[in-house]
Enzyme design. Structure first.
Site, mmCIF file in Angstrom:
data_model
loop_
_atom_site.group_PDB
_atom_site.id
_atom_site.type_symbol
_atom_site.label_atom_id
_atom_site.label_comp_id
_atom_site.label_asym_id
_atom_site.label_seq_id
_atom_site.Cartn_x
_atom_site.Cartn_y
_atom_site.Cartn_z
ATOM 1 N N SER A 58 0.810 -1.222 0.000
ATOM 2 C CA SER A 58 0.000 0.000 0.000
ATOM 3 C C SER A 58 0.842 1.270 0.000
ATOM 4 O O SER A 58 1.895 1.333 0.647
ATOM 5 C CB SER A 58 -0.874 -0.013 1.255
ATOM 6 O OG SER A 58 -1.413 1.262 1.491
ATOM 7 N N GLU B 86 0.128 3.638 1.682
ATOM 8 C CA GLU B 86 0.136 4.068 3.083
ATOM 9 C C GLU B 86 1.527 3.834 3.702
ATOM 10 O O GLU B 86 1.891 4.500 4.671
ATOM 11 C CB GLU B 86 -0.948 3.301 3.847
ATOM 12 C CG GLU B 86 -1.154 3.664 5.294
ATOM 13 C CD GLU B 86 -1.802 5.031 5.555
ATOM 14 O OE1 GLU B 86 -2.363 5.624 4.618
ATOM 15 O OE2 GLU B 86 -1.724 5.499 6.705
ATOM 16 N N TYR C 44 -1.647 0.141 10.569
ATOM 17 C CA TYR C 44 -1.902 -0.505 9.277
ATOM 18 C C TYR C 44 -0.672 -0.372 8.365
ATOM 19 O O TYR C 44 -0.208 -1.349 7.775
ATOM 20 C CB TYR C 44 -3.130 0.142 8.616
ATOM 21 C CG TYR C 44 -3.341 -0.244 7.176
ATOM 22 C CD1 TYR C 44 -4.004 -1.411 6.841
ATOM 23 C CD2 TYR C 44 -2.886 0.573 6.129
ATOM 24 C CE1 TYR C 44 -4.202 -1.775 5.502
ATOM 25 C CE2 TYR C 44 -3.074 0.221 4.804
ATOM 26 C CZ TYR C 44 -3.739 -0.952 4.497
ATOM 27 O OH TYR C 44 -3.920 -1.297 3.176
HETATM 28 P P1 NAP Z 1 -11.600 -4.465 1.644
HETATM 29 O O1 NAP Z 1 -12.732 -4.116 0.744
HETATM 30 O O2 NAP Z 1 -11.614 -3.983 3.044
HETATM 31 O O3 NAP Z 1 -11.509 -6.066 1.674
HETATM 32 C C1 NAP Z 1 -10.717 -6.736 2.620
HETATM 33 C C2 NAP Z 1 -10.924 -8.224 2.468
HETATM 34 O O4 NAP Z 1 -10.119 -8.893 3.461
HETATM 35 C C3 NAP Z 1 -12.375 -8.675 2.731
HETATM 36 O O5 NAP Z 1 -12.658 -9.749 1.849
HETATM 37 C C4 NAP Z 1 -12.319 -9.170 4.155
HETATM 38 O O6 NAP Z 1 -13.300 -10.134 4.462
HETATM 39 C C5 NAP Z 1 -10.938 -9.822 4.148
HETATM 40 N N1 NAP Z 1 -10.400 -10.070 5.475
HETATM 41 C C6 NAP Z 1 -10.385 -9.223 6.543
HETATM 42 N N2 NAP Z 1 -9.836 -9.829 7.607
HETATM 43 C C7 NAP Z 1 -9.511 -11.087 7.212
HETATM 44 C C8 NAP Z 1 -8.950 -12.205 7.874
HETATM 45 N N3 NAP Z 1 -8.625 -12.177 9.176
HETATM 46 N N4 NAP Z 1 -8.746 -13.345 7.169
HETATM 47 C C9 NAP Z 1 -9.112 -13.408 5.859
HETATM 48 N N5 NAP Z 1 -9.663 -12.387 5.185
HETATM 49 C C10 NAP Z 1 -9.860 -11.247 5.869
HETATM 50 O O7 NAP Z 1 -10.212 -4.033 1.015
HETATM 51 P P2 NAP Z 1 -9.847 -3.660 -0.509
HETATM 52 O O8 NAP Z 1 -10.041 -2.216 -0.714
HETATM 53 O O9 NAP Z 1 -10.494 -4.649 -1.411
HETATM 54 O O10 NAP Z 1 -8.277 -3.897 -0.508
HETATM 55 C C11 NAP Z 1 -7.712 -5.155 -0.846
HETATM 56 C C12 NAP Z 1 -6.303 -5.239 -0.310
HETATM 57 O O11 NAP Z 1 -5.515 -4.207 -0.886
HETATM 58 C C13 NAP Z 1 -6.179 -5.049 1.189
HETATM 59 O O12 NAP Z 1 -5.108 -5.853 1.627
HETATM 60 C C14 NAP Z 1 -5.831 -3.584 1.345
HETATM 61 O O13 NAP Z 1 -5.140 -3.385 2.556
HETATM 62 C C15 NAP Z 1 -4.951 -3.392 0.126
HETATM 63 N N6 NAP Z 1 -4.920 -2.047 -0.445
HETATM 64 C C16 NAP Z 1 -6.082 -1.409 -0.755
HETATM 65 C C17 NAP Z 1 -6.034 -0.160 -1.350
HETATM 66 C C18 NAP Z 1 -7.295 0.582 -1.726
HETATM 67 O O14 NAP Z 1 -7.221 1.788 -1.963
HETATM 68 N N7 NAP Z 1 -8.435 -0.091 -1.832
HETATM 69 C C19 NAP Z 1 -4.794 0.427 -1.644
HETATM 70 C C20 NAP Z 1 -3.630 -0.248 -1.322
HETATM 71 C C21 NAP Z 1 -3.708 -1.500 -0.741
HETATM 72 P P3 NAP Z 1 -14.783 -9.709 4.960
HETATM 73 O O15 NAP Z 1 -15.546 -9.346 3.724
HETATM 74 O O16 NAP Z 1 -15.266 -10.932 5.638
HETATM 75 O O17 NAP Z 1 -14.615 -8.533 5.885
HETATM 76 N N1 GDD Z 2 -12.375 7.102 6.216
HETATM 77 C C1 GDD Z 2 -12.510 8.432 6.383
HETATM 78 N N2 GDD Z 2 -13.637 8.912 6.972
HETATM 79 N N3 GDD Z 2 -11.514 9.242 5.973
HETATM 80 C C2 GDD Z 2 -11.680 10.583 6.126
HETATM 81 C C3 GDD Z 2 -12.826 11.123 6.702
HETATM 82 C C4 GDD Z 2 -13.847 10.257 7.161
HETATM 83 O O1 GDD Z 2 -14.873 10.652 7.690
HETATM 84 N N4 GDD Z 2 -12.694 12.474 6.691
HETATM 85 C C5 GDD Z 2 -11.527 12.766 6.140
HETATM 86 N N5 GDD Z 2 -10.889 11.610 5.795
HETATM 87 C C6 GDD Z 2 -9.549 11.532 5.211
HETATM 88 C C7 GDD Z 2 -8.615 10.598 5.979
HETATM 89 O O2 GDD Z 2 -8.099 11.268 7.144
HETATM 90 C C8 GDD Z 2 -7.577 10.300 4.921
HETATM 91 O O3 GDD Z 2 -6.602 11.323 4.911
HETATM 92 C C9 GDD Z 2 -8.365 10.358 3.608
HETATM 93 O O4 GDD Z 2 -9.628 10.960 3.920
HETATM 94 C C10 GDD Z 2 -8.609 9.008 2.982
HETATM 95 O O5 GDD Z 2 -9.137 8.144 3.977
HETATM 96 P P1 GDD Z 2 -9.685 6.684 3.606
HETATM 97 O O6 GDD Z 2 -10.684 6.773 2.521
HETATM 98 O O7 GDD Z 2 -10.078 6.032 4.888
HETATM 99 O O8 GDD Z 2 -8.415 5.969 2.952
HETATM 100 P P2 GDD Z 2 -6.901 5.855 3.431
HETATM 101 O O9 GDD Z 2 -6.077 6.671 2.492
HETATM 102 O O10 GDD Z 2 -6.744 6.122 4.873
HETATM 103 O O11 GDD Z 2 -6.602 4.304 3.204
HETATM 104 C C11 GDD Z 2 -7.006 3.657 1.990
HETATM 105 O O12 GDD Z 2 -5.978 3.754 1.028
HETATM 106 C C12 GDD Z 2 -4.765 3.065 1.379
HETATM 107 C C13 GDD Z 2 -3.771 3.285 0.235
HETATM 108 O O13 GDD Z 2 -3.143 4.519 0.378
HETATM 109 C C14 GDD Z 2 -7.363 2.206 2.344
HETATM 110 O O14 GDD Z 2 -7.972 1.608 1.235
HETATM 111 C C15 GDD Z 2 -6.120 1.403 2.685
HETATM 112 O O15 GDD Z 2 -6.469 0.028 2.832
HETATM 113 C C16 GDD Z 2 -5.103 1.589 1.563
HETATM 114 O O16 GDD Z 2 -3.925 0.852 1.823
#
Ligand code: NAP
Ligand code: GDD
Length: 345
Positions: A137, A139, A161
């Site tokens: 990520s 992050e 995280y």
């Molecule tokens: P998400 O929608 O939160 O999905 C997370 C998945 O992980 C869900 O299927 C969840 O199952 C499963 N999970 C949670 N805890 C688990 C456990 N203990 N054992 C097995 N499975 C578990 O996340 P996403 O946005 O699809 O992201 C996919 C991956 O990419 C994650 O690893 C995230 O950290 C990473 N990532 C995401 C982003 C982004 O912007 N979306 C960016 C960079 C990296 P349930 O449905 O049962 O909760």
């Molecule tokens: N969730 C959330 N809720 N975020 C908020 C809010 C709120 O009410 N208000 C402001 N934010 C700001 C957060 O402080 C952060 O700076 C930004 O919006 C994005 O927050 P999220 O959408 O929660 O995403 P994230 O950047 O913290 O994390 C996501 O992206 C990562 C990759 O950079 C997640 O998908 C992570 O799993 C992923 O790795």
């Protein structure tokens, strides 16, 4: 060997019920894979994002097969890998919410960090030559040392995280270097979609804007509006995951759009789409602030473009419109149901 005689490739996806897992399943099924997914036992349905492809596991030869398991259970992971014999393993499972990771740091570490090494060990134990993708990520860049961020940018994670993901990132490289495993990190910047979880900021905004437009709520409470993110479309990003595992050599790649927008700009676009002014409806609530914030993320995906031939297709405006239009349809349905209930004698 003709196209029809080729053995069917098998992929195992952890996190298949999540946003990315469901898009990746769509993508792989369309390419003829047999897709196996790890799902957690839950007291309510957690397969909503797979409903359009999900088939009864008792039917013969479904292309999608789900297995109960958990990243906290190493023995179970080994058993599933032995049974499935995957060609490709995508580790997308995670406690993926940054704010929540401050409330549950140990659990997040158990799943996101130790879970990854449990899976790598299970794979190594079985001796299968499966290719491995780790969902790393942006992050991990945290308090950024350089903008834009690329593969060589130093890491400085700012959350439990981010720290957990960094551990998994290095173990993926360690298993590649120590055991010759084909293991890759995709360092993905934020990516969103209509399937995004409702507590991430983009989906929280598009749901609220549309519900406000339909008279279902009045106020949206948010945290830091100044944070900037490089937001892309999840459907584009899963293709990059797959491409990484099709190369001759394993490597690590940044995947990003190369454009950054603030939360305010996202609000402008989403509320603008429904004809509202967000300033009339948004209140800042410090409960949504994080103990440490990642202020700015902006990725440079030049390496992915050059080596994988990957590029994003969906623009920021298209993404916002896609999410708003999807949530608007849901909000309209909700309003109709509510009105019918209210008019019932
Ligand atoms: P998400 O929608 O939160 O999905 C997370 C998945 O992980 C869900 O299927 C969840 O199952 C499963 N999970 C949670 N805890 C688990 C456990 N203990 N054992 C097995 N499975 C578990 O996340 P996403 O946005 O699809 O992201 C996919 C991956 O990419 C994650 O690893 C995230 O950290 C990473 N990532 C995401 C982003 C982004 O912007 N979306 C960016 C960079 C990296 P349930 O449905 O049962 O909760
Ligand atoms: N969730 C959330 N809720 N975020 C908020 C809010 C709120 O009410 N208000 C402001 N934010 C700001 C957060 O402080 C952060 O700076 C930004 O919006 C994005 O927050 P999220 O959408 O929660 O995403 P994230 O950047 O913290 O994390 C996501 O992206 C990562 C990759 O950079 C997640 O998908 C992570 O799993 C992923 O790795």
């Amino acid at each position: 060997m003709s196209e029809n005689d080729k053995p069917i490739r098998r992929a195992l996806i952890t996190g298949i019920t999540g946003q990315d897992g469901s898009y990746l399943a769509d993508f792989l099924l369309a390419r003829g894979y047999q897709v196996h997914g790890l799902i957690r036992r839950s007291s309510s349905f957690n397969t909503g994002r797979l409903e359009h492809i999900y088939q009864d596991p008792h039917e013969t030869d479904p292309r999608l097969r789900l297995h109960y398991g958990d990243l906290t259970d190493g023995a179970g992971l080994r058993e599933i890998i032995t049974r499935v014999q995957p060609d490709e393993v995508y580790n997308l499972g995670a406690q993926s919410h940054v704010r929540v990771s401050f409330d549950q740091p140990v659990y997040t570490t158990q799943v996101d960090a130790v879970g990854a090494i449990r899976l790598l060990e299970a794979l190594r134990d079985t001796g299968l030559p499966a290719r491995f993708y780790q969902a790393s990520s942006s992050e991990m860049f945290g308090k950024v040392a350089q903008t834009p961020q690329r593969e060589t940018t130093p890491f400085h994670p700012r959350s439990p995280y981010g720290c957990a993901k960094l551990y998994a990132y290095w173990q993926t490289i360690n298993y590649r270097e120590s055991y010759g495993m084909f293991a890759c990190n995709g360092i993905l910047f934020n990516h969103e979609s209509p399937r995004r979880g409702e507590t991430f900021v983009t989906r929280k905004i598009t749901r609220a804007a549309t519900r406000i437009a339909e008279g279902l709520q009045d106020t949206l409470y948010l945290g830091n509006l100044d944070a900037r993110r490089d937001w892309g479309f999840a459907g584009d990003f899963v293709e990059a995951m797959w491409l990484m595992l099709q190369q001759d050599e394993p490597d690590d790649y940044v995947v990003a759009t190369g454009q950054s927008h603030s939360v305010r700009e996202f609000l402008d676009a989403a509320f603008g789409r429904v004809g509202l002014n967000w300033q009339d409806h948004v209140r800042v609530d410090r409960r949504y602030y994080r103990p440490a914030e990642v202020d700015l993320l902006l990725g440079d995906a030049a390496k992915a473009r050059r080596k994988l031939g990957w590029r994003p297709r969906v623009t920021f405006d298209d993404l916002v419109n896609m999410m708003v239009d999807h949530d608007w349809a849901l909000a309209r349905e909700e309003r109709v149901v509510r009105q019918a209930r209210e008019n019932r004698p």
